[in-house]
Design an enzyme around this catalytic site. Structure first.
Site, mmCIF file in Angstrom:
data_model
loop_
_atom_site.group_PDB
_atom_site.id
_atom_site.type_symbol
_atom_site.label_atom_id
_atom_site.label_comp_id
_atom_site.label_asym_id
_atom_site.label_seq_id
_atom_site.Cartn_x
_atom_site.Cartn_y
_atom_site.Cartn_z
ATOM 1 N N SER A 74 0.655 -1.158 -0.095
ATOM 2 C CA SER A 74 0.012 -0.023 -0.129
ATOM 3 C C SER A 74 0.886 1.302 -0.016
ATOM 4 C CB SER A 74 -0.925 -0.019 1.304
ATOM 5 O OG SER A 74 -0.547 0.023 2.526
ATOM 6 N N THR A 188 -1.630 3.749 3.455
ATOM 7 C CA THR A 188 -1.086 4.903 3.909
ATOM 8 C C THR A 188 -0.136 4.518 5.243
ATOM 9 O OG1 THR A 188 -2.909 5.996 3.686
ATOM 10 C CG2 THR A 188 -1.471 7.075 5.003
ATOM 11 N N THR A 206 1.591 7.081 0.414
ATOM 12 C CA THR A 206 0.760 5.777 0.286
ATOM 13 C C THR A 206 0.716 5.778 -1.477
ATOM 14 O OG1 THR A 206 -1.476 4.924 0.386
ATOM 15 C CG2 THR A 206 -1.388 7.260 -0.224
ATOM 16 N N ARG A 216 -7.739 8.534 -9.156
ATOM 17 C CA ARG A 216 -8.262 8.669 -7.687
ATOM 18 C C ARG A 216 -7.486 9.137 -6.947
ATOM 19 N NH1 ARG A 216 -7.339 6.353 -2.342
ATOM 20 N NH2 ARG A 216 -9.211 6.450 -1.021
ATOM 21 N N VAL A 217 -7.822 10.065 -6.157
ATOM 22 C CA VAL A 217 -6.755 10.503 -4.827
ATOM 23 C C VAL A 217 -7.609 10.451 -3.713
ATOM 24 C CG1 VAL A 217 -5.583 12.710 -4.069
ATOM 25 C CG2 VAL A 217 -5.271 12.090 -6.332
ATOM 26 N N GLY A 218 -7.186 10.114 -2.408
ATOM 27 C CA GLY A 218 -7.842 9.937 -1.400
ATOM 28 C C GLY A 218 -7.203 11.066 -0.446
ATOM 29 N N THR A 239 -5.527 7.103 8.487
ATOM 30 C CA THR A 239 -5.296 5.979 7.505
ATOM 31 C C THR A 239 -6.686 5.155 7.328
ATOM 32 O OG1 THR A 239 -4.012 3.944 7.261
ATOM 33 C CG2 THR A 239 -4.786 4.133 9.208
ATOM 34 N N GLY A 240 -6.880 4.474 6.416
ATOM 35 C CA GLY A 240 -8.231 3.728 6.065
ATOM 36 C C GLY A 240 -8.775 4.233 4.854
#
Length: 330
Positions: A74, A188, A206, A216-218, A239-240
């Site tokens: 990850s 992450t 991450t 996609r970006v978190g 995180t998550g």
């Protein structure tokens, strides 16, 4: 204390614990990072501190360890790709002075955390993305390499056998064989540190959700979501499932809760409960975890689901792995 999913919508806010009423630990904590693999990251950060490095040097050194670990699916090299087979990296850094830098959807450069630092130190901007981030990294002398390892490629091809290859909304949640952010699919590494000069910094890096939609970006590269540092108060990281962290500006919200009197654990719980009230059953099977370190050297964390662990290193250089409490029961 845990909460069942049945009582999700009635979760009460965490009780306030006045920071001023809690004594500074005899041996303050100086570095925290997410998950068990944070222990190796903290070791590198501690070595940087011992060598005279700043808090920023500490978190960068720790992030680079995770980025180079091919067994970590990850972060960095060996990260699982998007649904098109591209490994894309996101990272950010933030310092005691409020200086920030970030990269999103960076390809072919393993040390995204260092590129984020270069954005902060060598450009007038705070974030570079995609092809522009890659071009900047190359211009700055960062080496390029194929980040898709044989192990990660095999996992991607195996996923393609059963996945419906189409940009369907929310398919990231339904297509995974492991819960997003769960034990088999961490995303992450977030790190917060206090340097020998008592100044703070943080980093987050991450490869994002496995088999995500391209582009996609978190939360990880977003200051205030995946990471936030205020040198007068403390720092936090997340995180998550990044989409849910963004909804509540997770890390910034934790720091603000500490500013208003909560200790790190209570501050993290306060924000997790806020997310649960906001999203209800939509987060009943998701993992979000928050981790904080205050300026007094106290670490704390809280998660939606059981299983979140984090590494803590104290001022004596001793590292321990802690398991966070969770809102929901197993």
């Amino acid at each position: 204390m845990t909460t069942t999913r049945r009582t999700l919508l009635t979760a009460a806010p965490a009780a306030a614990i006045a920071t001023s009423a809690l004594a500074q630990p005899a041996t303050p904590d100086v570095m925290v990072s997410t998950w068990d693999f944070g222990a190796a990251a903290n070791a590198a950060g501690w070595a940087a501190r011992q060598a005279g490095g700043s808090a920023l040097d500490m978190v960068e050194a720790g992030g680079k360890v995770a980025e180079l670990d091919e067994s970590n699916s990850s972060v960095g090299l060996g990260g699982l790709p998007d649904r098109d087979g591209h490994v894309t990296l996101d990272a950010c850094v933030m310092t005691w002075a409020g200086d920030i830098g970030a990269v999103c959807a960076l390809e072919d450069v393993v040390h995204a955390v260092s590129v984020a630092r270069a954005v902060m130190e060598k450009t007038p901007h705070t974030m570079l993305v995609g092809a522009g981030a890659r071009a900047f990294a190359v211009d700055q002398g960062f080496p390029t390499q194929n980040l898709l390892t044989p192990r990660a490629e095999a996992a991607w091809r195996d996923w393609l056998v059963t996945a419906e290859y189409a940009p369907r909304a929310n398919s990231e949640n339904t297509d995974w064989r492991a819960m997003p952010g769960g034990p088999g699919n961490h995303d992450t590494i977030g790190l917060v540190a206090i340097g020998a000069d008592n100044r703070m910094a943080g980093a987050c890096t991450t490869s994002g959700m496995a088999f995500k939609m391209r582009g996609r970006v978190g939360d990880s590269p977003l200051i205030g979501a995946g990471l936030y540092v205020d040198d007068a108060v403390g720092g936090a990281t997340a995180t998550g499932v990044g989409e849910d962290v963004v909804r509540v500006a997770g890390s910034h919200s934790v720091v603000e809760a500490m500013r208003h009197g909560l200790d790190p654990t209570a501050a993290c719980r306060n924000v997790i409960e806020r997310l649960a009230r906001l999203r209800g059953t939509k987060v009943a099977a998701s993992q979000v975890a928050l981790l904080a370190l205050d300026k007094q050297g106290r670490a704390g964390a809280f998660a939606l689901q059981p299983g979140f662990t984090y590494a803590v290193t104290d001022a004596a250089g001793q590292t321990r792995i802690e398991r966070a409490e969770a809102l929901f029961s197993a």
